[in-house]
Design a protein around this motif. Sequence first.
Motif, PDB file in Angstrom:
ATOM      1  N   ARG A  84       0.674  -1.169  -0.088  1.00  0.00           N
ATOM      2  CA  ARG A  84      -0.116   0.093  -0.017  1.00  0.00           C
ATOM      3  C   ARG A  84       0.910   1.176  -0.089  1.00  0.00           C
ATOM      4  O   ARG A  84       1.967   1.168   0.587  1.00  0.00           O
ATOM      5  N   VAL A  85       0.334   2.354  -0.561  1.00  0.00           N
ATOM      6  CA  VAL A  85       1.093   3.646  -0.538  1.00  0.00           C
ATOM      7  C   VAL A  85       0.034   4.629   0.019  1.00  0.00           C
ATOM      8  O   VAL A  85      -1.099   4.736  -0.305  1.00  0.00           O
ATOM      9  N   GLU A  86       0.779   5.716   0.972  1.00  0.00           N
ATOM     10  CA  GLU A  86       0.035   6.565   1.472  1.00  0.00           C
ATOM     11  C   GLU A  86       0.803   7.723   1.135  1.00  0.00           C
ATOM     12  O   GLU A  86       1.825   8.198   1.495  1.00  0.00           O
ATOM     13  N   VAL A  87      -0.054   8.807   0.725  1.00  0.00           N
ATOM     14  CA  VAL A  87       0.386  10.259   0.581  1.00  0.00           C
ATOM     15  C   VAL A  87      -0.733  11.119   1.184  1.00  0.00           C
ATOM     16  O   VAL A  87      -1.503  11.807   0.493  1.00  0.00           O
ATOM     17  N   GLY A  88      -0.260  11.541   2.232  1.00  0.00           N
ATOM     18  CA  GLY A  88      -1.216  12.374   3.033  1.00  0.00           C
ATOM     19  C   GLY A  88      -1.589  13.780   2.359  1.00  0.00           C
ATOM     20  O   GLY A  88      -2.716  14.100   2.388  1.00  0.00           O
ATOM     21  N   ALA A  89      -0.720  14.349   1.927  1.00  0.00           N
ATOM     22  CA  ALA A  89      -0.834  15.620   1.323  1.00  0.00           C
ATOM     23  C   ALA A  89      -1.661  15.326  -0.087  1.00  0.00           C
ATOM     24  O   ALA A  89      -2.345  16.504  -0.399  1.00  0.00           O
ATOM     25  N   ALA A  90      -1.883  14.282  -0.634  1.00  0.00           N
ATOM     26  CA  ALA A  90      -2.608  14.248  -1.690  1.00  0.00           C
ATOM     27  C   ALA A  90      -3.980  13.396  -1.401  1.00  0.00           C
ATOM     28  O   ALA A  90      -4.821  13.108  -2.374  1.00  0.00           O
ATOM     29  N   GLY A  91      -4.307  12.921  -0.302  1.00  0.00           N
ATOM     30  CA  GLY A  91      -5.094  12.079   0.111  1.00  0.00           C
ATOM     31  C   GLY A  91      -5.348  10.717  -0.506  1.00  0.00           C
ATOM     32  O   GLY A  91      -6.322  10.068  -0.824  1.00  0.00           O
ATOM     33  N   VAL A  92      -4.138  10.260  -0.572  1.00  0.00           N
ATOM     34  CA  VAL A  92      -4.007   8.989  -1.355  1.00  0.00           C
ATOM     35  C   VAL A  92      -3.521   7.929  -0.126  1.00  0.00           C
ATOM     36  O   VAL A  92      -2.724   7.964   0.762  1.00  0.00           O
ATOM     37  N   ASP A  93      -4.530   6.862  -0.071  1.00  0.00           N
ATOM     38  CA  ASP A  93      -4.380   5.471   0.750  1.00  0.00           C
ATOM     39  C   ASP A  93      -4.773   4.651  -0.102  1.00  0.00           C
ATOM     40  O   ASP A  93      -6.135   4.062  -0.114  1.00  0.00           O
ATOM     41  N   ALA A  94      -3.997   3.723  -0.867  1.00  0.00           N
ATOM     42  CA  ALA A  94      -4.368   2.869  -2.069  1.00  0.00           C
ATOM     43  C   ALA A  94      -3.457   1.679  -2.180  1.00  0.00           C
ATOM     44  O   ALA A  94      -2.173   1.460  -1.499  1.00  0.00           O
ATOM     45  N   ARG A  95      -4.025   0.636  -2.380  1.00  0.00           N
ATOM     46  CA  ARG A  95      -3.416  -0.703  -2.954  1.00  0.00           C
ATOM     47  C   ARG A  95      -2.507  -0.741  -4.062  1.00  0.00           C
ATOM     48  O   ARG A  95      -2.838   0.035  -4.963  1.00  0.00           O
ATOM     49  N   ILE A  96      -1.158  -1.510  -3.677  1.00  0.00           N
ATOM     50  CA  ILE A  96      -0.306  -1.334  -4.961  1.00  0.00           C
ATOM     51  C   ILE A  96      -0.687  -2.645  -5.705  1.00  0.00           C
ATOM     52  O   ILE A  96      -0.637  -3.701  -4.767  1.00  0.00           O
ATOM     53  N   VAL A  97      -0.328  -2.792  -6.884  1.00  0.00           N
ATOM     54  CA  VAL A  97      -0.397  -3.844  -7.475  1.00  0.00           C
ATOM     55  C   VAL A  97       1.003  -3.918  -8.439  1.00  0.00           C
ATOM     56  O   VAL A  97       1.349  -3.184  -9.276  1.00  0.00           O
ATOM     57  N   PRO A  98       1.381  -5.120  -8.664  1.00  0.00           N
ATOM     58  CA  PRO A  98       2.684  -5.200  -9.504  1.00  0.00           C
ATOM     59  C   PRO A  98       2.404  -5.063 -11.104  1.00  0.00           C
ATOM     60  O   PRO A  98       1.526  -5.455 -11.556  1.00  0.00           O
ATOM     61  N   ARG A  99       3.109  -4.617 -11.719  1.00  0.00           N
ATOM     62  CA  ARG A  99       3.019  -4.389 -13.245  1.00  0.00           C
ATOM     63  C   ARG A  99       4.117  -4.659 -13.885  1.00  0.00           C
ATOM     64  O   ARG A  99       5.244  -4.466 -13.499  1.00  0.00           O
ATOM     65  N   GLY A 100       4.124  -5.326 -15.111  1.00  0.00           N
ATOM     66  CA  GLY A 100       5.174  -5.515 -15.971  1.00  0.00           C
ATOM     67  C   GLY A 100       5.195  -4.681 -17.010  1.00  0.00           C
ATOM     68  O   GLY A 100       4.677  -3.633 -17.129  1.00  0.00           O
ATOM     69  N   LEU A 101       6.171  -5.106 -18.109  1.00  0.00           N
ATOM     70  CA  LEU A 101       5.945  -4.341 -19.370  1.00  0.00           C
ATOM     71  C   LEU A 101       5.260  -5.047 -20.333  1.00  0.00           C
ATOM     72  O   LEU A 101       5.126  -6.288 -20.428  1.00  0.00           O
ATOM     73  N   ASP A 102       4.494  -4.324 -21.046  1.00  0.00           N
ATOM     74  CA  ASP A 102       3.800  -4.855 -22.432  1.00  0.00           C
ATOM     75  C   ASP A 102       4.625  -5.164 -23.559  1.00  0.00           C
ATOM     76  O   ASP A 102       5.734  -4.879 -23.596  1.00  0.00           O
ATOM     77  N   GLY A 103       3.944  -5.693 -24.734  1.00  0.00           N
ATOM     78  CA  GLY A 103       4.872  -6.008 -25.759  1.00  0.00           C
ATOM     79  C   GLY A 103       5.468  -4.918 -26.404  1.00  0.00           C
ATOM     80  O   GLY A 103       6.210  -5.146 -27.325  1.00  0.00           O
ATOM     81  N   HIS A 104       5.130  -3.639 -26.051  1.00  0.00           N
ATOM     82  CA  HIS A 104       5.816  -2.443 -26.681  1.00  0.00           C
ATOM     83  C   HIS A 104       6.989  -2.102 -25.795  1.00  0.00           C
ATOM     84  O   HIS A 104       7.303  -0.806 -26.097  1.00  0.00           O
ATOM     85  N   GLY A 105       7.096  -2.495 -24.547  1.00  0.00           N
ATOM     86  CA  GLY A 105       8.271  -1.899 -23.775  1.00  0.00           C
ATOM     87  C   GLY A 105       7.640  -0.801 -22.657  1.00  0.00           C
ATOM     88  O   GLY A 105       8.616  -0.354 -22.122  1.00  0.00           O
TER      89      GLY A 105
END
Length: 233
Positions: A84-105
Motif C-alpha cells: 500500500r502507498v499513503e500520501v497524506g498531502a494528496a489524500g492517497v491511501d491505496a493498494r499497490i499492484v505489480p505491473r510488468g512491461l507490455d509487448g511495446h516495452g
Amino acid sequence: MYGDVLSREPRASRTGRLAALAVWAVLLLGVWLWGRELTGFAAAPPPERPAAPASAAGEVGGGTVDGRALPLGREPLPGSEPRRVEVGAAGVDARIVPRGLDGHGAVEPPPMADPGLVGWYEGGPAPGAEGVAVLVGHLDTGTGAAVFHRLPSVRPGDRVRVARADGTVAEFTVEEVSTAERDGFDPDEVYGPRRSGRAELRLITCTGEFDREDGSYTANLVVSAYLTGVRPA
C-alpha cells in the motif's frame, strides 16, 4: 487486450473508456523509453547526479529546498514487495499492484476497472531498496477523478509511506515535484537516480493540458522522494 472489453460495452461506455485510456499516452511513451533502458536496449545507463555526503551511520544528506533543510536519507532496505502507498498531502491511501512491461516495452497501467489502484513496476527496485522504484497511477478517467488526482498538491518536504510485504513501512520525503513535457521528454532526468546509493521513489501521473487532437495529456507530473525512515507496519 482492451479490444474484447470494449466490444462488449455500449457506445457511451466505450467513449468513456477510450477517453480514459488516452490519459496514459504520454506516460507510456516516457516509460517505454525508460523500459528500453531497463531491458537492455540502451547504449549506456542513465547518468547519476553527484553523491551527497554520508554520515558515520550511513545516512545520506537530504539537501535543502527553499532554504529549509530536508531530513537525512536512510540507508536502503532489503527488497520487499510493496502493498500500500499513503500520501497524506494528496489524500492517497491505496493498494499497490505489480505491473510488468507490455509487448511495446511500456509499463502496464493499473486496470481501468479500478482507478483507485497504484501500479508498481516490478521489473525495477522495490520501494525502500537501493535505486529508483516507480509507482504510477491514473489522474482521472472518462467518468471522474482517479487515485492520483490530487498528486499536484504535493510539495517538497511532504511524506510518502509504503507498506511492504516484510512488515515494514518505508517512509520517504519528497524532495522535488516537476513536470516532464511530452515534447523533449528526457527519461534519464525523470527516471535516473538523484543521488548514488540511495533508495528513491517516483510517483508519476499525467498532467498539463488534454490535447483532444491526439487524445493525450501534454506532460507527466513527477514526484521524486527518497528514503528517510522505516518503522513496523
